[in-house]
Motif scaffolding. Structure first.
Motif, mmCIF file in Angstrom:
data_model
loop_
_atom_site.group_PDB
_atom_site.id
_atom_site.type_symbol
_atom_site.label_atom_id
_atom_site.label_comp_id
_atom_site.label_asym_id
_atom_site.label_seq_id
_atom_site.Cartn_x
_atom_site.Cartn_y
_atom_site.Cartn_z
ATOM 1 N N GLN A 14 -22.813 -4.847 -28.171
ATOM 2 C CA GLN A 14 -22.222 -3.844 -27.300
ATOM 3 C C GLN A 14 -21.883 -2.607 -28.125
ATOM 4 O O GLN A 14 -21.340 -2.701 -29.220
ATOM 5 C CB GLN A 14 -20.969 -4.386 -26.633
ATOM 6 C CG GLN A 14 -20.510 -3.538 -25.485
ATOM 7 C CD GLN A 14 -19.391 -4.207 -24.712
ATOM 8 O OE1 GLN A 14 -18.474 -4.740 -25.303
ATOM 9 N NE2 GLN A 14 -19.484 -4.177 -23.412
ATOM 10 N N PRO A 74 -22.849 -0.188 -22.881
ATOM 11 C CA PRO A 74 -24.004 -1.051 -22.629
ATOM 12 C C PRO A 74 -24.246 -2.018 -23.785
ATOM 13 O O PRO A 74 -23.795 -1.797 -24.910
ATOM 14 C CB PRO A 74 -25.156 -0.061 -22.502
ATOM 15 C CG PRO A 74 -24.757 1.068 -23.382
ATOM 16 C CD PRO A 74 -23.258 1.164 -23.222
ATOM 17 N N ASP A 127 -27.365 -0.136 -13.328
ATOM 18 C CA ASP A 127 -25.926 -0.404 -13.297
ATOM 19 C C ASP A 127 -25.204 -0.038 -14.590
ATOM 20 O O ASP A 127 -24.013 -0.289 -14.721
ATOM 21 C CB ASP A 127 -25.677 -1.884 -12.993
ATOM 22 C CG ASP A 127 -26.213 -2.277 -11.628
ATOM 23 O OD1 ASP A 127 -26.100 -1.461 -10.692
ATOM 24 O OD2 ASP A 127 -26.751 -3.390 -11.496
ATOM 25 N N VAL A 163 -25.180 -1.517 -17.413
ATOM 26 C CA VAL A 163 -24.606 -2.692 -18.054
ATOM 27 C C VAL A 163 -25.376 -3.059 -19.321
ATOM 28 O O VAL A 163 -24.790 -3.207 -20.385
ATOM 29 C CB VAL A 163 -24.581 -3.896 -17.090
ATOM 30 C CG1 VAL A 163 -24.084 -5.150 -17.786
ATOM 31 C CG2 VAL A 163 -23.703 -3.574 -15.891
#
Length: 89
Positions: free
Chosen positions: A24, A37, A68, A70
Protein backbone atom coordinates in the motif's frame (compact mmCIF):
# COMPACT_ATOMS: atom_id res chain seq x y z
CA UNK A 1 -15.57 -6.74 -24.98
CA UNK A 2 -13.60 -8.77 -27.51
CA UNK A 3 -11.41 -11.81 -27.15
CA UNK A 4 -8.21 -9.72 -27.14
CA UNK A 5 -9.57 -7.51 -24.35
CA UNK A 6 -10.33 -10.59 -22.25
CA UNK A 7 -6.86 -12.05 -22.88
CA UNK A 8 -5.16 -8.78 -21.95
CA UNK A 9 -7.24 -8.46 -18.79
CA UNK A 10 -6.27 -12.01 -17.77
CA UNK A 11 -2.58 -11.29 -18.36
CA UNK A 12 -2.78 -8.08 -16.34
CA UNK A 13 -4.42 -9.90 -13.43
CA UNK A 14 -1.56 -12.43 -13.30
CA UNK A 15 1.12 -9.72 -13.44
CA UNK A 16 -0.65 -7.39 -11.01
CA UNK A 17 -1.29 -9.92 -8.23
CA UNK A 18 -1.67 -7.36 -5.47
CA UNK A 19 -2.95 -9.99 -3.01
CA UNK A 20 0.43 -11.73 -3.05
CA UNK A 21 2.90 -8.99 -4.00
CA UNK A 22 1.08 -5.74 -3.27
CA UNK A 23 2.17 -2.88 -1.07
CA UNK A 24 0.00 0.00 0.00
CA UNK A 25 1.27 3.46 -0.92
CA UNK A 26 0.00 6.96 -0.35
CA UNK A 27 -0.80 8.59 -3.69
CA UNK A 28 -1.23 12.35 -3.43
CA UNK A 29 -2.69 14.15 -6.42
CA UNK A 30 -1.56 17.66 -7.35
CA UNK A 31 -4.82 18.99 -5.82
CA UNK A 32 -3.80 17.36 -2.47
CA UNK A 33 -6.47 14.64 -2.59
CA UNK A 34 -5.04 11.43 -1.12
CA UNK A 35 -5.55 7.79 -2.18
CA UNK A 36 -4.04 4.63 -0.71
CA UNK A 37 -4.01 2.05 -3.53
CA UNK A 38 -2.25 -1.30 -3.32
CA UNK A 39 0.44 -1.45 -6.02
CA UNK A 40 3.38 -3.57 -7.16
CA UNK A 41 6.84 -2.09 -6.44
CA UNK A 42 9.94 -3.49 -8.12
CA UNK A 43 12.93 -2.43 -6.05
CA UNK A 44 15.44 -4.20 -8.32
CA UNK A 45 16.88 -1.04 -9.77
CA UNK A 46 17.65 -0.89 -13.49
CA UNK A 47 21.05 0.30 -14.67
CA UNK A 48 21.87 3.78 -13.45
CA UNK A 49 21.60 6.67 -15.85
CA UNK A 50 24.66 8.90 -15.53
CA UNK A 51 22.37 11.94 -15.84
CA UNK A 52 20.96 11.29 -12.35
CA UNK A 53 22.68 11.71 -9.04
CA UNK A 54 24.21 8.56 -7.59
CA UNK A 55 22.64 8.89 -4.13
CA UNK A 56 19.11 8.59 -5.49
CA UNK A 57 17.22 5.29 -5.59
CA UNK A 58 15.45 3.97 -8.66
CA UNK A 59 12.43 1.69 -8.50
CA UNK A 60 9.44 0.93 -10.66
CA UNK A 61 5.87 1.20 -9.41
CA UNK A 62 3.12 -0.61 -11.31
CA UNK A 63 -0.29 0.94 -10.71
CA UNK A 64 -3.33 -0.71 -12.25
CA UNK A 65 -6.46 0.99 -13.54
CA UNK A 66 -9.29 0.54 -11.01
CA UNK A 67 -12.63 2.34 -11.08
CA UNK A 68 -12.80 2.24 -7.26
CA UNK A 69 -9.26 3.54 -6.50
CA UNK A 70 -8.58 0.47 -4.32
CA UNK A 71 -5.94 -1.55 -6.19
CA UNK A 72 -5.10 1.23 -8.62
CA UNK A 73 -6.17 4.60 -9.91
CA UNK A 74 -9.42 5.53 -11.61
CA UNK A 75 -7.79 8.43 -13.48
CA UNK A 76 -4.41 8.81 -15.14
CA UNK A 77 -1.54 10.21 -13.09
CA UNK A 78 -1.02 13.90 -13.62
CA UNK A 79 1.81 16.40 -13.42
CA UNK A 80 2.53 17.18 -9.78
CA UNK A 81 1.18 13.88 -8.41
CA UNK A 82 3.48 12.09 -5.95
CA UNK A 83 3.71 8.81 -4.06
CA UNK A 84 4.96 7.92 -0.61
CA UNK A 85 6.14 4.36 -0.02
CA UNK A 86 5.89 2.89 3.50
CA UNK A 87 9.03 0.72 3.43
CA UNK A 88 11.41 3.32 2.00
CA UNK A 89 14.69 3.21 3.95
Amino acid sequence: MGLMDEAMRGDAMRVMDTDMFGEQITYTRADDSVLTPTVIIDRNAPARDSEYDRTGRVFEVQIAYDVDDVVGLSAQPGRGDRITVKDDP
